[in-house]
Every structure is written in structure tokens, then in C-alpha cells.
Design a protein around this motif. Structure first.
Motif, PDB file in Angstrom:
ATOM      1  N   LEU A  35       0.862  -1.176   0.000  1.00  0.00           N
ATOM      2  CA  LEU A  35       0.000   0.000   0.000  1.00  0.00           C
ATOM      3  C   LEU A  35       0.900   1.228   0.000  1.00  0.00           C
ATOM      4  CD1 LEU A  35      -2.815  -0.983   2.525  1.00  0.00           C
ATOM      5  CD2 LEU A  35      -2.637  -1.452   0.077  1.00  0.00           C
ATOM      6  N   VAL A  36       0.772   2.028  -1.045  1.00  0.00           N
ATOM      7  CA  VAL A  36       1.654   3.166  -1.272  1.00  0.00           C
ATOM      8  C   VAL A  36       0.815   4.440  -1.227  1.00  0.00           C
ATOM      9  CG1 VAL A  36       3.314   4.233  -2.846  1.00  0.00           C
ATOM     10  CG2 VAL A  36       3.155   1.733  -2.705  1.00  0.00           C
ATOM     11  N   TYR A  37       1.092   5.313  -0.257  1.00  0.00           N
ATOM     12  CA  TYR A  37       0.334   6.541  -0.072  1.00  0.00           C
ATOM     13  C   TYR A  37       1.135   7.735  -0.609  1.00  0.00           C
ATOM     14  CZ  TYR A  37      -2.657   3.828   3.070  1.00  0.00           C
ATOM     15  OH  TYR A  37      -3.507   2.887   3.601  1.00  0.00           O
ATOM     16  N   ASN A  38       0.581   8.374  -1.596  1.00  0.00           N
ATOM     17  CA  ASN A  38       1.227   9.560  -2.186  1.00  0.00           C
ATOM     18  C   ASN A  38       2.693   9.294  -2.510  1.00  0.00           C
ATOM     19  OD1 ASN A  38      -1.257  10.592  -1.534  1.00  0.00           O
ATOM     20  ND2 ASN A  38      -0.508  12.403  -0.491  1.00  0.00           N
ATOM     21  N   GLY A  39       2.954   8.101  -3.044  1.00  0.00           N
ATOM     22  CA  GLY A  39       4.306   7.733  -3.445  1.00  0.00           C
ATOM     23  C   GLY A  39       5.158   7.134  -2.351  1.00  0.00           C
ATOM     24  N   PHE A  55      -9.707  -3.555   0.105  1.00  0.00           N
ATOM     25  CA  PHE A  55      -8.670  -3.798   1.107  1.00  0.00           C
ATOM     26  C   PHE A  55      -7.956  -2.512   1.485  1.00  0.00           C
ATOM     27  CE2 PHE A  55      -4.083  -5.188   1.708  1.00  0.00           C
ATOM     28  CZ  PHE A  55      -4.235  -5.475   3.052  1.00  0.00           C
ATOM     29  N   ALA A  56      -7.545  -1.747   0.484  1.00  0.00           N
ATOM     30  CA  ALA A  56      -6.811  -0.511   0.753  1.00  0.00           C
ATOM     31  C   ALA A  56      -7.670   0.493   1.508  1.00  0.00           C
ATOM     32  CB  ALA A  56      -6.313   0.094  -0.562  1.00  0.00           C
ATOM     33  N   LEU A  57      -8.928   0.622   1.125  1.00  0.00           N
ATOM     34  CA  LEU A  57      -9.814   1.559   1.808  1.00  0.00           C
ATOM     35  C   LEU A  57     -10.092   1.103   3.238  1.00  0.00           C
ATOM     36  CD1 LEU A  57     -11.574   4.087   1.724  1.00  0.00           C
ATOM     37  CD2 LEU A  57     -13.424   2.687   0.754  1.00  0.00           C
ATOM     38  N   ARG A 181      -6.930 -13.328   7.874  1.00  0.00           N
ATOM     39  CA  ARG A 181      -8.184 -12.947   8.523  1.00  0.00           C
ATOM     40  C   ARG A 181      -8.296 -11.434   8.686  1.00  0.00           C
ATOM     41  NH1 ARG A 181      -7.070 -12.643  14.217  1.00  0.00           N
ATOM     42  NH2 ARG A 181      -4.905 -13.229  14.616  1.00  0.00           N
ATOM     43  N   HIS A 182      -7.168 -10.762   8.997  1.00  0.00           N
ATOM     44  CA  HIS A 182      -7.201  -9.307   9.090  1.00  0.00           C
ATOM     45  C   HIS A 182      -7.563  -8.691   7.739  1.00  0.00           C
ATOM     46  CE1 HIS A 182      -4.309 -10.480  12.297  1.00  0.00           C
ATOM     47  NE2 HIS A 182      -4.947  -9.555  12.981  1.00  0.00           N
ATOM     48  N   ASN A 183      -6.987  -9.257   6.690  1.00  0.00           N
ATOM     49  CA  ASN A 183      -7.230  -8.724   5.351  1.00  0.00           C
ATOM     50  C   ASN A 183      -8.686  -8.885   4.940  1.00  0.00           C
ATOM     51  OD1 ASN A 183      -4.447  -8.389   5.344  1.00  0.00           O
ATOM     52  ND2 ASN A 183      -4.059 -10.140   4.022  1.00  0.00           N
ATOM     53  N   LEU A 185     -11.262  -8.930   6.855  1.00  0.00           N
ATOM     54  CA  LEU A 185     -12.048  -7.933   7.574  1.00  0.00           C
ATOM     55  C   LEU A 185     -11.818  -6.538   7.008  1.00  0.00           C
ATOM     56  CD1 LEU A 185     -14.019  -7.220   9.806  1.00  0.00           C
ATOM     57  CD2 LEU A 185     -12.112  -7.209  11.435  1.00  0.00           C
ATOM     58  N   ASP A 186     -10.580  -6.198   6.682  1.00  0.00           N
ATOM     59  CA  ASP A 186     -10.313  -4.900   6.064  1.00  0.00           C
ATOM     60  C   ASP A 186     -11.056  -4.763   4.729  1.00  0.00           C
ATOM     61  OD1 ASP A 186      -8.751  -3.495   7.904  1.00  0.00           O
ATOM     62  OD2 ASP A 186      -6.906  -4.463   7.259  1.00  0.00           O
ATOM     63  N   LYS A 187     -11.063  -5.833   3.946  1.00  0.00           N
ATOM     64  CA  LYS A 187     -11.795  -5.783   2.678  1.00  0.00           C
ATOM     65  C   LYS A 187     -13.286  -5.536   2.916  1.00  0.00           C
ATOM     66  CE  LYS A 187      -8.764  -8.726  -0.166  1.00  0.00           C
ATOM     67  NZ  LYS A 187      -8.642 -10.010  -0.904  1.00  0.00           N
ATOM     68  N   LEU A 188     -13.834  -6.199   3.936  1.00  0.00           N
ATOM     69  CA  LEU A 188     -15.250  -5.995   4.249  1.00  0.00           C
ATOM     70  C   LEU A 188     -15.507  -4.562   4.685  1.00  0.00           C
ATOM     71  CD1 LEU A 188     -18.093  -7.275   4.652  1.00  0.00           C
ATOM     72  CD2 LEU A 188     -17.428  -7.639   7.047  1.00  0.00           C
ATOM     73  N   ILE A 189     -14.654  -4.032   5.552  1.00  0.00           N
ATOM     74  CA  ILE A 189     -14.816  -2.658   6.024  1.00  0.00           C
ATOM     75  C   ILE A 189     -14.749  -1.680   4.860  1.00  0.00           C
ATOM     76  CG2 ILE A 189     -13.677  -0.835   7.365  1.00  0.00           C
ATOM     77  CD1 ILE A 189     -12.935  -3.052   9.402  1.00  0.00           C
TER      78      ILE A 189
END
Length: 278
Positions: A35-39, A55-57, A181-183, A185-189
Motif C-alpha cells: 500500500l503506497v500513499y502519495n508515493g 482492502f486498501a480503503l 483474517r485481518h485482510n 475484515l479490512d476488505k469488508l470494512i
């Protein structure tokens, strides 16, 4: 490089009795996702390469990198020989905040704390949630029955976790899958945040196909999801943190039984049936 659909076909030898025979098998993809934020590369996680925008969101929300989806201006998924990058355009004020508290994570599947700089940062205090009703025994049973029908990747490969959003009746509204499992849940969120407001209601619960660690509690609390049901056990810290957040926490959800671990119940009379289910 693995495909981008979450699974692929491989050639195997299958033992049948005393013999071996060639066969084909479906296996889950697991790739490095940065995950790359603003480069600026912030985190690399091993994940199933589908629904990566969700996932990223979801990761950005559950980790407190952003406070609302509108602070992400755009995303691009870029494939590299060794993995994938999700390039995220972040609002300036959130990027400045991220740089001040940046963590250097290199997460393996199931890892949620690598690179935390202190005990206080690692544990933290969960966000208070809007009180949610305890899911009824009937709703939990119904959700468990439905979940498998909404997990095509798990049915195909047998190697991924699922996280589902369920309504008060136990109908499954939304599901995301991942090797981590964390991923999942992050995808669901992320999917909930990106969906219509009808999914963002109080009278829902999250069902996960894993244990309930404290990180799972924190992620649900960050997304204001006030009820978490796990098919496996919670940890002691998860119970403590769920109580602090005012969250409902249920573990060992199985057909015909489950265990309630938290003290919070805004509707104790309505949910009296749950008190005898264990």
C-alpha cells in the motif's frame, strides 16, 4: 506471478488408497501487496489479490490513516514481477499525519502488529461504538448456514478466511475473502464504506471465520461496527477491548451453540434467549 482472481489451478498427485494419480487442484493465491500513499510505501501484506481497492480503503480506515472515505482521492493497482502495489492518492492533511506516525510493517499472513514502535501504539484504546443489539441465536444460526454459500473461494480452495456483514435476521449482506483474517475484515470494512448507506446501519453484526483477536475488535470499532461474532475463540485482550469499546462479542459460533463474552446489551429482555445459549 499469481493471477488476479484469487485462485489458480495446479497439477497435483492425489493418493487414492494405495495408488497415486495425476489430478488438478484449485489453490488460493497469496501475493505481496504494497500500500503506497502519495508515493510513500507504507505497508506490505501477504494477501489474496482480489478486491484490493476494498482492502486498501478498509485498511486505511481501520488503521486510522483516514477518517472517512472521501479523504482518498483515487487508487490504482499496479502489477510488478514480485507482487502488486495499490497506489493511493491521499488528502494532504492525512498524508502529513501518516508521516508523523508512520509504521514500517512487513506483515505475514495473520500478522497485525509488526513494526509497532511502542506497547502503547501496539495496544491502544479502541474507538467507542454506537451501541448495537446482541445478535439473536436465530440470526447467528442463519448467518452460519448462509455464509458458506457466499464463500466461493473457500469452497474452491479451502484456504481462505471470510468476513461477512449480516443483518438482524442473519441474512448475509456482504462478504469478502482473503488468506489473511485481518485482510478479509479490512476488505469488508472497505466494501461497507464504499457501499450505499443502507449497509451502514446499527442493527447489523460481523461474522468472521476465525478467532477474534484484539486487532479484529479494534478494526470493527474503528468502522463503528458494534457486534462481532467469531466461529472460533476470542482472546482475553479481545474481550477486554470489546468491553471498553461497548461492543458485543460472541465466540465459538457453531450450529446450536455460541458463547457471549461481553457485558454490554442494550436490549437484555429482547435478547433473553441468548443467555442460555453456550
Amino acid at each position: 506471478m499469481a493471477g488476479l482472481k484469487g485462485e489458480q489451478q495446479v497439477q497435483v498427485l492425489r493418493r487414492q488408497g494405495a495408488g497415486l494419480e495425476p489430478a488438478e487442484d484449485q489453490v488460493a493465491d497469496e501475493v505481496a501487496v504494497a500500500l503506497v500513499y502519495n508515493g510513500l510505501s507504507h505497508v506490505v501484506m501477504m494477501a489474496t489479490p482480489d478486491n484490493l481497492e476494498d482492502f486498501a480503503l478498509g485498511f486505511s480506515l481501520s488503521e486510522g490513516i483516514i477518517e472517512r472515505p472521501q479523504q482518498v482521492y483515487g487508487m490504482d493497482v499496479v502489477q510488478h514481477p514480485l507482487g502488486l502495489e495499490v497506489q493511493i492518492e491521499l488528502a494532504t492533511e492525512r498524508f502529513e499525519s501518516l508521516k508523523h506516525r508512520r509504521r514500517n510493517l512487513a506483515g505475514r499472513t495473520g500478522c497485525g502488529l509488526c513494526g509497532a514502535e511502542s506497547l502503547a501504539q501496539a495496544i491502544g484504546t479502541p474507538q467507542k461504538v454506537v451501541p448495537a443489539p446482541m445478535p439473536s441465536a436465530k440470526a447467528i444460526e442463519h448467518a452460519l448456514t448462509q455464509l458458506r454459500l457466499h464463500q466461493p473461494l473457500q469452497v474452491s480452495t479451502g484456504a481462505v478466511h471470510g468476513a461477512a456483514l449480516c443483518d438482524a435476521r442473519g441474512d448475509v449482506l456482504l462478504v469478502r475473502e482473503d488468506v489473511g483474517r485481518h485482510n478479509a475484515l479490512d476488505k469488508l470494512i472497505g466494501a461497507i464504506a464504499d457501499a450505499e448507506s443502507a449497509l451502514q446501519q446499527v442493527d447489523v453484526f460481523v461474522l468472521i471465520t476465525s478467532r477474534a483477536s484484539f486487532e479484529m475488535v479494534h478494526k470493527c470499532a474503528a468502522a463503528n461496527l458494534g457486534a462481532l461474532v467469531a466461529v472460533s475463540a476470542p482472546t482475553a485482550l479481545a474481550i477486554e477491548q470489546a468491553n471498553k469499546a461497548g461492543m458485543q462479542l460472541v465466540g465459538f459460533a457453531r450450529p446450536g451453540r455460541h458463547v457471549i463474552y461481553t457485558e454490554t446489551d442494550p436490549h437484555p429482555l429482547k435478547n433473553k434467549e441468548n443467555s442460555h445459549v453456550a
